[in-house]
Design a protein around this motif. Sequence first.
Motif, PDB file in Angstrom:
ATOM      1  N   ARG A  12      27.886  33.299  44.691  1.00  0.00           N
ATOM      2  CA  ARG A  12      29.146  32.544  44.817  1.00  0.00           C
ATOM      3  C   ARG A  12      30.338  33.363  44.299  1.00  0.00           C
ATOM      4  N   SER A  13      30.155  33.998  43.146  1.00  0.00           N
ATOM      5  CA  SER A  13      31.218  34.847  42.591  1.00  0.00           C
ATOM      6  C   SER A  13      31.524  36.004  43.538  1.00  0.00           C
ATOM      7  N   GLN A  15      31.181  36.145  46.745  1.00  0.00           N
ATOM      8  CA  GLN A  15      31.892  35.656  47.927  1.00  0.00           C
ATOM      9  C   GLN A  15      33.371  35.412  47.618  1.00  0.00           C
ATOM     10  N   GLN A  16      33.650  34.765  46.499  1.00  0.00           N
ATOM     11  CA  GLN A  16      35.041  34.477  46.126  1.00  0.00           C
ATOM     12  C   GLN A  16      35.826  35.766  45.884  1.00  0.00           C
ATOM     13  N   LEU A  17      35.231  36.686  45.156  1.00  0.00           N
ATOM     14  CA  LEU A  17      35.928  37.940  44.859  1.00  0.00           C
ATOM     15  C   LEU A  17      36.049  38.829  46.096  1.00  0.00           C
ATOM     16  N   GLN A  18      35.063  38.779  46.964  1.00  0.00           N
ATOM     17  CA  GLN A  18      35.153  39.569  48.193  1.00  0.00           C
ATOM     18  C   GLN A  18      36.338  39.105  49.039  1.00  0.00           C
ATOM     19  N   GLN A  19      36.573  37.803  49.099  1.00  0.00           N
ATOM     20  CA  GLN A  19      37.725  37.286  49.837  1.00  0.00           C
ATOM     21  C   GLN A  19      39.035  37.779  49.211  1.00  0.00           C
ATOM     22  N   LEU A  20      39.099  37.776  47.894  1.00  0.00           N
ATOM     23  CA  LEU A  20      40.281  38.264  47.194  1.00  0.00           C
ATOM     24  C   LEU A  20      40.512  39.746  47.492  1.00  0.00           C
ATOM     25  N   PRO A 104      39.255  33.272  35.486  1.00  0.00           N
ATOM     26  CA  PRO A 104      39.607  33.651  36.858  1.00  0.00           C
ATOM     27  C   PRO A 104      40.856  34.529  36.857  1.00  0.00           C
ATOM     28  N   ASP A 106      43.780  36.398  39.634  1.00  0.00           N
ATOM     29  CA  ASP A 106      44.317  36.189  40.979  1.00  0.00           C
ATOM     30  C   ASP A 106      44.699  37.511  41.631  1.00  0.00           C
ATOM     31  N   ARG A 107      45.155  37.405  42.851  1.00  0.00           N
ATOM     32  CA  ARG A 107      45.518  38.562  43.663  1.00  0.00           C
ATOM     33  C   ARG A 107      46.590  39.409  42.989  1.00  0.00           C
TER      34      ARG A 107
END
Length: 121
Positions: A12-13, A15-20, A104, A106-107
């Motif tokens: 899950r982590s 996937q979230q970081l890959q999107q970022l 967390p 952010d970008r």
Amino acid sequence: MMRCLLVDDNARSRQQLQQLLSGLGLETSLAGGEDALRVCNDNAPDVVLVSATARGGSPREVVKRLRQGGRGRPPVVFLYAETADTALFGQTILEGAADVLMLPFDRDLLQFKLRQAGLTV
């Protein structure tokens, strides 16, 4: 395009970081902690983000191996963690990590840290 290796055993982590990372225009490879060095050697990333909880040894040892391995110029390595551990953070920076990021993030923060490490995104 800048290449990034994301080292995290939590799907899950990752996937979230890959999107970022993709949103910043980084070509991202994924690896679990135990495969990080092999994937790093195969892909020669410019930057590696490694989770403090990734398997494959202590974060300090993982950072050290990632910085020593690879072809050509060693990658810029960032450790990221959910909880603060100043001793661990200091040890990983002494082993060559460019910085430590707290989740967390952010970008904007990630983009700033990459630029601060001399990487253009």
